[in-house]
Design a protein around this motif. Structure first.
Motif, PDB file in Angstrom:
ATOM      1  N   TYR A  29       0.819  -1.212   0.000  1.00 41.85           N
ATOM      2  CA  TYR A  29       0.000   0.000   0.000  1.00 41.85           C
ATOM      3  C   TYR A  29       0.857   1.268   0.000  1.00 41.85           C
ATOM      4  O   TYR A  29       0.350   2.374  -0.003  1.00 41.85           O
ATOM      5  N   CYS A  30       2.186   1.101   0.035  1.00 42.02           N
ATOM      6  CA  CYS A  30       3.084   2.249   0.189  1.00 42.02           C
ATOM      7  C   CYS A  30       3.942   2.488  -1.056  1.00 42.02           C
ATOM      8  O   CYS A  30       3.964   3.588  -1.599  1.00 42.02           O
ATOM      9  N   THR A  68      11.562  10.001   9.307  1.00 34.22           N
ATOM     10  CA  THR A  68      10.752   8.944   8.743  1.00 34.22           C
ATOM     11  C   THR A  68      11.229   8.707   7.319  1.00 34.22           C
ATOM     12  O   THR A  68      12.372   8.987   7.000  1.00 34.22           O
ATOM     13  N   GLY A  69      10.412   8.179   6.462  1.00 36.60           N
ATOM     14  CA  GLY A  69      10.884   7.947   5.104  1.00 36.60           C
ATOM     15  C   GLY A  69       9.799   7.312   4.264  1.00 36.60           C
ATOM     16  O   GLY A  69       8.616   7.548   4.507  1.00 36.60           O
ATOM     17  N   THR A  98       9.964   3.838  12.153  1.00 34.38           N
ATOM     18  CA  THR A  98      10.787   2.792  11.539  1.00 34.38           C
ATOM     19  C   THR A  98       9.975   1.524  11.337  1.00 34.38           C
ATOM     20  O   THR A  98       8.984   1.288  12.046  1.00 34.38           O
ATOM     21  N   ASN A  99      10.460   0.698  10.406  1.00 33.17           N
ATOM     22  CA  ASN A  99       9.827  -0.622  10.264  1.00 33.17           C
ATOM     23  C   ASN A  99      10.500  -1.637  11.182  1.00 33.17           C
ATOM     24  O   ASN A  99      10.090  -2.789  11.246  1.00 33.17           O
ATOM     25  N   VAL A 161      -1.742  -0.525  10.194  1.00 37.26           N
ATOM     26  CA  VAL A 161      -2.702  -0.162   9.154  1.00 37.26           C
ATOM     27  C   VAL A 161      -3.676  -1.335   9.051  1.00 37.26           C
ATOM     28  O   VAL A 161      -3.265  -2.470   8.796  1.00 37.26           O
ATOM     29  N   ILE A 188      -4.475   2.698  11.998  1.00 36.94           N
ATOM     30  CA  ILE A 188      -4.447   3.711  10.930  1.00 36.94           C
ATOM     31  C   ILE A 188      -5.341   3.252   9.785  1.00 36.94           C
ATOM     32  O   ILE A 188      -5.337   2.067   9.421  1.00 36.94           O
ATOM     33  N   GLU A 189      -6.085   4.200   9.219  1.00 36.94           N
ATOM     34  CA  GLU A 189      -6.879   3.885   8.022  1.00 36.94           C
ATOM     35  C   GLU A 189      -6.010   3.992   6.774  1.00 36.94           C
ATOM     36  O   GLU A 189      -5.157   4.882   6.687  1.00 36.94           O
ATOM     37  N   MET A 191      -4.823   5.118   3.252  1.00 34.43           N
ATOM     38  CA  MET A 191      -5.045   6.360   2.500  1.00 34.43           C
ATOM     39  C   MET A 191      -4.669   6.121   1.037  1.00 34.43           C
ATOM     40  O   MET A 191      -3.695   5.417   0.767  1.00 34.43           O
ATOM     41  N   VAL A 193      -2.770   7.292  -1.042  1.00 33.15           N
ATOM     42  CA  VAL A 193      -1.607   8.106  -1.400  1.00 33.15           C
ATOM     43  C   VAL A 193      -0.784   7.364  -2.453  1.00 33.15           C
ATOM     44  O   VAL A 193      -0.360   6.231  -2.227  1.00 33.15           O
TER      45      VAL A 193
HETATM   46  N1  SAM Z   1       9.656   3.011   7.262  1.00 35.98           N
HETATM   47  C1  SAM Z   1       9.069   3.718   8.354  1.00 35.98           C
HETATM   48  C2  SAM Z   1       7.958   2.908   8.989  1.00 35.98           C
HETATM   49  O1  SAM Z   1       7.747   1.779   8.541  1.00 35.98           O
HETATM   50  O2  SAM Z   1       7.328   3.397   9.926  1.00 35.98           O
HETATM   51  C3  SAM Z   1       8.571   5.111   8.049  1.00 35.98           C
HETATM   52  C4  SAM Z   1       7.886   5.364   6.755  1.00 35.98           C
HETATM   53  S1  SAM Z   1       6.311   4.611   6.533  1.00 35.98           S
HETATM   54  C5  SAM Z   1       5.866   5.317   4.967  1.00 35.98           C
HETATM   55  C6  SAM Z   1       5.315   5.497   7.705  1.00 35.98           C
HETATM   56  C7  SAM Z   1       3.923   4.982   7.912  1.00 35.98           C
HETATM   57  O3  SAM Z   1       3.141   5.227   6.764  1.00 35.98           O
HETATM   58  C8  SAM Z   1       3.830   3.510   8.209  1.00 35.98           C
HETATM   59  O4  SAM Z   1       3.155   3.332   9.441  1.00 35.98           O
HETATM   60  C9  SAM Z   1       2.994   2.971   7.068  1.00 35.98           C
HETATM   61  O5  SAM Z   1       2.204   1.902   7.458  1.00 35.98           O
HETATM   62  C10 SAM Z   1       2.188   4.184   6.684  1.00 35.98           C
HETATM   63  N2  SAM Z   1       1.638   4.135   5.329  1.00 35.98           N
HETATM   64  C11 SAM Z   1       2.284   4.001   4.161  1.00 35.98           C
HETATM   65  N3  SAM Z   1       1.416   3.998   3.126  1.00 35.98           N
HETATM   66  C12 SAM Z   1       0.182   4.152   3.647  1.00 35.98           C
HETATM   67  C13 SAM Z   1      -1.135   4.234   3.096  1.00 35.98           C
HETATM   68  N4  SAM Z   1      -1.344   4.169   1.802  1.00 35.98           N
HETATM   69  N5  SAM Z   1      -2.157   4.412   3.961  1.00 35.98           N
HETATM   70  C14 SAM Z   1      -1.955   4.490   5.299  1.00 35.98           C
HETATM   71  N6  SAM Z   1      -0.744   4.426   5.876  1.00 35.98           N
HETATM   72  C15 SAM Z   1       0.313   4.250   5.055  1.00 35.98           C
END
Ligand code: SAM
Length: 326
Positions: A29-30, A68-69, A98-99, A161, A188-189, A191, A193
C-alpha cells in the motif's frame, strides 16, 4: 512575521523528515510494485545542508522533528544526523518512525544520541501475512522491538494499518501483544496516497468499526497522550494500554494540521495529500543566506493547502508515500 503560521491560522511546529525515500520492505500500500523512481544519491542534499534547513525551521518555531521515510535506518549517517539535530537548541522532541527491521542493531546508539520515542509499523503478528504485506521477514522486527524496549524508548508506539480480508482479524491479537509488552497501539486507516495507496482502497476499514468491536471486549475511556498528534486515544480501564485511532479518511483532522515535510532532496511538502511544495535545494545551491531561505519558507507556508482531498478526489495520485515521509 517570524513564525510559521499559515493562511488558515495554523501554527506549524512539527517537521517530518523523509530522510530517504528508499526502504528495505515493500508494503504493497506504500511503494508500487517494481517501483524504480527512487532518488539518486546525487539528488540528495548533504547532511550539513539538511541539518541547516532543520535549524532554520527551528528558528521559525518548529520544536518537534520526526525522522521517517522510506526507512530511516537504512541511511548510514542517521546516528550523525540524530546527534546534529538533537543538538539544535530549539528542538525539544526528536522521534523516529521505523519498520524496525534494523532496530536491534541501532536502538542503543539512537537512544543515546537523543531519540526519545519510536513508532514502529507492524500490521500483523503472522509471518505469512507479514510477508504478503511487506515481502519481508517478521522475526527481525519483533527482535528489534524487544531491543528497543530494553534501550528505554518511552513510549514505543505500534502503528497498524488495518485492512479488510488481510489483518482485520488480528486486531485482538495486536491488543494482547501491546498489553503484554507495554507498547502503545495505534490503528491507521489506509489512504489513497500514490499509486500503491490507490491499490489498497478496497481494503479500507473505517476505524469506527474497530472501536465498536473493542468496546464489546473492553471497558474504555478517553485518554491523553503526549505528542498525540492527530490520533484520538482511548484507554482500557484498569490496564496501561492506550489505543490511538488515526482516521484521515473517516474523520480528517486537517484543521489542526501543524506539520510540514522535508524530503532528502530538500523539497518542502506542504500537505501529505496535495502537490504544493517548495524546492529548497536550488536556494542552497544559489548560496542564499539563512534569512533569505527563511523568507522563502515563510512565504511557502502561506500556500499550505486547507486540506487533503482523499475523500472528494480519491483517484488523485500524489506521490509515493515514502518520498513525502509517511
Ligand atoms: N519506514 C518507516 C515505517 O515503517 O514506519 C517510516 C515510513 S512509513 C511510509 C510510515 C507509515 O506510513 C507507516 O506506518 C505505514 O504503514 C504508513 N503508510 C504508508 N502507506 C500508507 C497508506 N497508503 N495508507 C496508510 N498508511 C500508510
Amino acid at each position: 512575521m517570524s513564525q510559521l503560521i499559515d493562511s488558515f491560522g495554523r501554527k506549524i511546529e512539527y517537521l517530518r523528515l523523509s530522510v530517504t525515500d528508499r526502504c528495505d520492505l515493500r508494503c504493497f500500500y506504500c511503494i508500487p510494485k517494481g517501483f524504480k523512481g527512487f532518488t539518486e544519491p546525487e539528488d540528495r542534499i548533504s547532511l550539513d545542508d539538511y541539518v541547516r534547513l532543520v535549524r532554520l525551521f527551528s528558528e521559525l518555531g518548529v520544536s518537534k522533528v520526526r525522522m521517517t521515510g522510506g526507512e530511516p535506518l537504512i541511511r548510514p549517517d542517521l546516528p550523525d544526523m540524530v546527534r546534529k539535530i538533537g543538538a539544535l537548541p530549539k528542538i525539544d522532541d526528536l522521534s523516529l518512525s521505523t519498520n524496525a527491521t534494523r532496530l536491534a542493531q541501532h536502538a542503543k546508539v539512537l537512544r543515546e544520541s537523543g531519540v526519545s520515542r519510536v513508532n514502529v509499523s507492524l500490521d500483523t503478528l503472522n509471518p505469512d501475512v507479514f510477508r504478503e504485506i511487506t515481502q519481508g521477514d517478521l522475526e527481525p522486527v519483533l527482535q528489534g522491538l524487544q531491543v528497543a524496549k530494553t534501550a528505554g524508548f518511552r513510549p514505543i508506539k505500534i502503528n497498524m494499518v488495518v485492512m479488510r480480508d488481510l489483518n482485520l482479524h488480528e486486531v485482538g491479537d495486536m491488543v494482547d501483544y501491546c498489553l503484554e509488552n507495554r507498547f502503545t497501539l495505534r490503528f491507521i486507516e489506509t489512504m489513497p496516497v500514490g499509486e500503491a495507496g490507490q491499490k489498497a482502497k478496497d481494503r479500507y476499514v473505517s476505524l469506527d468499526e474497530i472501536k465498536k468491536s473493542l468496546e464489546q471486549r473492553f471497558e474504555m475511556e478517553p485518554a491523553k497522550m503526549k505528542g498525540a498528534g492527530p490520533a484520538k486515544y482511548l484507554k482500557i480501564i484498569g490496564q496501561r494500554l492506550k489505543i490511538g485511532f488515526i482516521t484521515p479518511m473517516s474523520q480528517h483532522f486537517c484543521e489542526t494540521c501543524n506539520r510540514v515535510r522535508l524530503s532528502s532532496e530538500g523539497t518542502l511538502y506542504l500537505c501529505l495529500g496535495q502537490s504544493d511544495k517548495l524546492e529548497l535545494r536550488p536556494l542552497i545551491q544559489q548560496g542564499l543566506s539563512d534569512d533569505e531561505i527563511k523568507s522563502a519558507i515563510l512565504e511557502a507556508i502561506q500556500n499550505k493547502p486547507e486540506k487533503h482531498e482523499f475523500n472528494s478526489n480519491p483517484s488523485q495520485v500524489v506521490r509515493v508515500m515514502s518520498m513525502t515521509g509517511g
